[in-house]
Structure formats: structure tokens, C-alpha cells
Design an enzyme around this catalytic site. Structure first.
Site, short mmCIF file in Angstrom:
data_model
loop_
_atom_site.label_atom_id
_atom_site.label_comp_id
_atom_site.label_asym_id
_atom_site.label_seq_id
_atom_site.Cartn_x
_atom_site.Cartn_y
_atom_site.Cartn_z
N ASP A 136 72.10 61.70 10.81
CA ASP A 136 71.20 62.32 11.78
C ASP A 136 69.81 62.69 11.26
O ASP A 136 68.81 62.45 11.92
CB ASP A 136 71.87 63.57 12.39
CG ASP A 136 71.23 63.94 13.73
OD1 ASP A 136 70.43 63.14 14.22
OD2 ASP A 136 71.53 65.02 14.25
N CYS A 199 71.14 47.19 31.52
CA CYS A 199 71.02 48.08 32.68
C CYS A 199 70.94 47.32 33.99
O CYS A 199 71.29 47.85 35.04
CB CYS A 199 69.76 48.94 32.55
SG CYS A 199 69.86 50.12 31.19
N CYS A 202 70.10 48.86 37.72
CA CYS A 202 70.42 50.30 37.77
C CYS A 202 69.21 51.11 37.29
O CYS A 202 68.51 50.71 36.37
CB CYS A 202 71.62 50.58 36.87
SG CYS A 202 72.01 52.34 36.74
N CYS A 205 69.52 56.92 35.71
CA CYS A 205 69.02 57.95 34.78
C CYS A 205 67.59 58.31 35.12
O CYS A 205 67.20 59.48 35.04
CB CYS A 205 69.14 57.46 33.33
SG CYS A 205 68.35 55.88 33.03
N CYS A 209 66.95 62.15 36.27
CA CYS A 209 66.27 63.04 35.31
C CYS A 209 65.43 64.01 36.13
O CYS A 209 64.55 63.59 36.89
CB CYS A 209 65.40 62.25 34.34
SG CYS A 209 64.33 63.36 33.39
N CYS A 225 60.81 66.40 28.61
CA CYS A 225 62.27 66.38 28.44
C CYS A 225 62.82 67.78 28.13
O CYS A 225 62.38 68.46 27.21
CB CYS A 225 62.64 65.40 27.33
SG CYS A 225 64.40 65.36 26.99
N CYS A 252 70.36 68.63 26.95
CA CYS A 252 70.54 68.15 28.33
C CYS A 252 71.30 66.83 28.27
O CYS A 252 70.99 65.98 27.44
CB CYS A 252 69.17 67.95 28.98
SG CYS A 252 69.23 67.11 30.58
N CYS A 255 70.90 62.49 31.86
CA CYS A 255 70.65 61.05 31.91
C CYS A 255 71.79 60.24 31.31
O CYS A 255 71.86 59.02 31.48
CB CYS A 255 69.31 60.68 31.27
SG CYS A 255 69.14 61.23 29.58
N CYS A 259 75.08 57.93 33.89
CA CYS A 259 75.09 56.50 33.53
C CYS A 259 76.45 55.88 33.82
O CYS A 259 77.48 56.39 33.37
CB CYS A 259 74.75 56.35 32.05
SG CYS A 259 74.79 54.64 31.48
#
Ligand code: B12
Ligand code: SF4
Ligand code: SF4
Length: 358
Positions: A136, A199, A202, A205, A209, A225, A252, A255, A259
Site C-alpha cells: 500500500d 465497463c 455501464c 459509478c 457518485c 472525492c 467512501c 462507486c 458496480c
């Protein structure tokens, strides 16, 4: 050992640790660096100045380990059953913490798991090749590396999505000196949907959002965001974002929850990892340093720091008209710390305006 066998070994080792092995990839991603620089130039990274630093590693991830030849990509699944309501239901319940924040010591846990995987791999192929585990925090474009593996694509929400398992996993990489064969990828055309993902038409998201942060597909505007404001930002939060803290006071997931690739959420947090229960908002808004360490120590929430979490909890209590708000405000007024002091001024204005309009 043949390359197919090495992949099977990696897959088995990863699964025995509750991880997902995604593939083996080369240590470069020229096109994504172009996107990344454009994104920075357009100031879509908001106040995250750290993304402008360590360019040498971001451009050349291999420079994090002398002699590195490839990266092995792993995922740590963390879905805990959250879903987005459909057909007119509402997203009920108190303001919450995004799913990735609900367990302890992710970095230590993941590092220990990957140490065991790599020790075992080296033993099985009789080598002492050196490796470096990135969990990370490394200054590399993790999704740009991951997307070169045979499994997965980047969605319009900018997440790395597995076509069968969705996107609720954290990414980690192991750089290694081993000369392993890299994945051959079936390219996924962004505007098509196939077994490999994509995607297609689609845009759920983007539509769901709440703040328009994904209005440009495949690019996030962190200035809009909620995850940025509630985790990374250190000052006060502009009032236009406050209404959405009724959903999340840290991070959050909207999104991703909307999906279609996450509808099945077959990935879930390994049973051996315990999910943390967090205290009610009042406790968060008024917590001492000692309480903060007890409630949140070792969890990803420490990224927001104590006063960031207090700020978020006070805002969430304000917008949901929490019955203990006045009590919490009374206690918060006793300190002069930033951003609490400025947030209190905003709350007074917010409540004044609300009373005037009632
Ligand atoms: C900074 C950061 C954030 C920022 C910015 C997010 C972002 N999308 O860049 C903020 C604080 C908003 C954030 C939020 C979240 N984050 Co974050 N974050 C990071 C971090 C540290 C760096 C990301 C980065 O460099 N962004 C810069 C952009 C330009 O790079 P990128 O997103 O990799 O861009 C890809 C595509 O968008 C594409 N692209 C970019 N521009 C363009 C333009 C065009 C035209 C096209 C076609 C493509 C394209 O190229 C890239 C890869 O191929 C990474 C860890 C890491 N070191 O990579 C975690 C990481 C991306 N975050 C992660 C997570 C879990 C989250 C949250 C879900 C947390 C939460 N619940 O609140 C949210 C998700 C929000 C979202 N929709 O992205 C995971 C994502 C895992 C996954 N399955 O994808 C990561 C990889 C951490 C990890 N080790 O697992 N995050
Ligand atoms: S994390 Fe939330 S605010 Fe950020 S892009 Fe996704 S839905 Fe929008
Ligand atoms: S919600 Fe739709 S558009 Fe967004 S990432 Fe998922 S499949 Fe792609």
C-alpha cells in the site's frame, strides 16, 4: 520448475494465506505515467502533495529493489457484505467507515503473509533470490502494475476490478530478482464488456457518485472525492460535501458498491481476520488521545489522525441531527485545536442557516 508450475505454486500459496494471486508483470507502465502526469498537471490530486514526490520510484518501480526483474501481484479481499440499496430503498444506518478500514494491522498482516509466500516459493524452486514486499505505502502506481496481469481491468471508477470477483481487495506487490515469465494479457477494450471484464456502456459509478468526482470516465477528481476529504485532507471540509457524511465518516465505497462486478462479492475478508466494531459518533467526536488509540490504533483510520476523525464525526452528527450533538459541541468548544475550532464555526453557521430556513 516450469513457468506454469510456478504460477500454480503461487496461486496455492496465496490461497493458503487467504490472498488472491493475480499474476506476474513487467516493471514498467509508460502509458500510465503519461496519464498520471496529466492528472497531476490538472491538479486532480487536490492536496496530496506526496504524489508529486519520489518520481524516480513511480517512473521506475524496479528501482525499489536493485536487480528486480518482475512484480508479482496479490490482492487482499475485504468485502464484508455491504450492499447498495436498489429500487427506492435508502442507505440506512448511522454514518459508517468504508469496508477497507474495518480491520486491524492490515500492513503487518499482509507483510507477514507475503513473507511466508515468498520464503516458500524460494524454497520450492531452491533459490535465495531477494525480493521486496510493497504493501500500500510504496510510491508506485499499483493499479497500473496490476492491470498488466492476466486478470482484471481498470473501471470507470478507476478501481482495479476482477471480472468475476469485483474490486473489494487491496493490492500488494512483491518485486523479485527471479526471472519469472510475465503474463500474456488479453486486452480489454474499455467500451466493450466481455469475459475478461470491461465497463461497456455501464456508467453506474459515474451517476451514483454523489459529488461528480467521476464525471470524466477512468479519471477521478480527488478535489470532489469524499474519500479524499474524510481521509487525506487536514483542514476543514467545505460545507458542500457535508450532506454525504451521513453515509460515511471515513472513506467512501459508493462507486464500488454500485458496480455490477461487485454484486456477487464472492471475495470476502478471510475468516481469521476480525472485523472491528467502532464506537458511536458521539464517542468519536469527543475522544481523548487514549480513547483514539484504543478505538482506532492499528487500523487504516489512523491515516485521518485523531482530529480528522473528530472533525468528521462532528460533521456527520450535525447533518444527521444527532441527539447528542449539543453535548459533543459543548465538549469540543473546550479546545482550540485545528481543524476542530474552524469546524465548530462552520457548524454554528450551518445550524443558524438551517434554523432560518425552517
Ligand atoms: C492517492 C490514492 C487515493 C486518492 C486518489 C484515488 C485515485 N483514484 O487515484 C483517494 C484518497 C481519493 C483514494 C480513494 C480510494 N482509495 Co486509494 N489510493 C491512492 C494511492 C495511494 C495512489 C493512487 C494514484 O497514484 N492515483 C493517481 C491516478 C492517476 O493513478 P491510478 O488511479 O493508478 O490511475 C489508473 C487509471 O485511472 C488510469 N488512468 C488515469 N488517468 C487516465 C486517463 C485515461 C484517459 C485513461 C483511459 C486511463 C487513465 O491509469 C492508471 C492505471 O492504469 C493508491 C496506492 C498506490 N500506490 O497506487 C491507493 C489505492 C488506489 N486506493 C485504494 C482504495 C481501496 C481506495 C478507496 C476504495 C478507499 C475508500 N473506501 O475510501 C477509495 C476509492 C476511490 C476511487 N474510486 O478510486 C486501493 C485500490 C484497490 C483497487 N482494487 O483498485 C489502492 C490501490 C491501495 C491498495 N494498495 O490497494 N485513494
Ligand atoms: S469514493 Fe465516493 S466520492 Fe469518491 S469517487 Fe467514489 S463515489 Fe465518488
Ligand atoms: S459501475 Fe459500471 S462503469 Fe463503473 S466501474 Fe463498474 S462496470 Fe465500470
Amino acid at each position: 520448475m516450469s513457468s506454469n508450475l510456478i504460477r500454480l505454486v503461487l496461486q496455492e500459496l496465496a490461497e493458503s494465506e487467504g490472498l488472491k494471486f493475480f499474476g506476474i508483470v513487467p516493471l514498467k507502465y509508460d502509458r500510465d505515467i503519461m496519464h498520471f502526469n496529466q492528472w497531476l498537471a490538472e491538479k486532480r490530486h487536490a492536496g496530496m502533495g506526496f504524489l508529486e514526490k519520489n518520481k524516480i520510484f513511480r517512473y521506475h518501480p524496479g528501482s525499489l529493489l536493485p536487480g528486480a526483474r518482475v512484480a508479482i501481484i496479490f490482492g487482499f479481499p475485504y468485502a464484508q457484505g455491504d450492499t447498495w440499496p436498489r429500487h427506492g430503498e435508502t442507505f440506512e444506518g448511522p454514518s459508517r467507515v468504508a469496508q477497507y478500514g474495518r480491520f486491524k494491522d492490515y500492513h503487518r498482516l499482509m507483510k507477514a503473509k507475503l513473507e511466508r509466500v515468498m520464503e516458500s516459493l524460494n524454497n520450492q524452486i531452491a533459490t535465495s533470490a531477494s525480493y521486496r514486499i510493497l504493501v500500500d505505502s510504496a510510491p508506485v502506481l499499483e493499479r497500473a502494475l496490476a492491470v498488466q496481469s492476466a486478470e482484471g481491468f481498470i473501471g470507470k471508477n478507476t478501481c482495479f476490478i476482477h471480472p468475476e470477483q469485483g474490486s473489494f481487495f487491496l493490492l500488494s506487490e512483491v518485486l523479485t530478482e527471479l526471472d519469472l515469465p510475465v503474463d500474456v494479457k488479453t486486452q480489454v477494450a474499455p467500451d466493450k464488456r466481455s469475459a475478461e471484464g470491461g465497463c461497456g456502456k455501464c456508467n453506474r459509478c459515474q451517476v451514483k457518485c454523489p459529488t461528480g468526482a467521476l464525471d470524466i470516465e477512468y479519471q477521478i477528481d480527488a478535489n470532489l472525492c469524499l474519500s479524499y476529504w474524510t481521509i487525506e485532507h487536514r483542514g476543514t471540509i467545505p460545507e458542500r460535501f457535508w450532506p454525504w457524511l451521513k453515509y460515511y465518516y471515513f472513506g467512501c465505497d459508493i462507486c464500488q458498491l454500485v458496480c455490477p462486478y461487485n454484486e456477487r462479492s464472492r471475495y470476502s475478508l478471510p475468516v481469521t481476520t476480525s472485523v472491528r466494531e467502532f464506537p458511536p459518533l458521539y464517542e468519536v467526536a469527543t475522544m481523548s488521545q487514549a480513547n483514539y488509540e484504543e478505538f482506532f490504533g492499528g487500523t487504516p483510520l489512523t491515516r485521518a489522525k485523531r482530529n480528522g476523525l473528530r472533525r468528521n464525526a462532528l460533521i456527520a452528527m450535525t447533518v444527521t441531527e444527532n441527539s447528542r450533538l449539543d453535548e459533543a459541541l459543548g465538549l469540543a468548544r473546550k479546545d482550540n485545536e485545528s481543524p476542530i475550532k474552524e469546524t465548530l464555526e462552520q457548524i454554528d453557521l450551518w445550524r443558524g442557516q438551517k434554523t432560518a430556513s425552517d
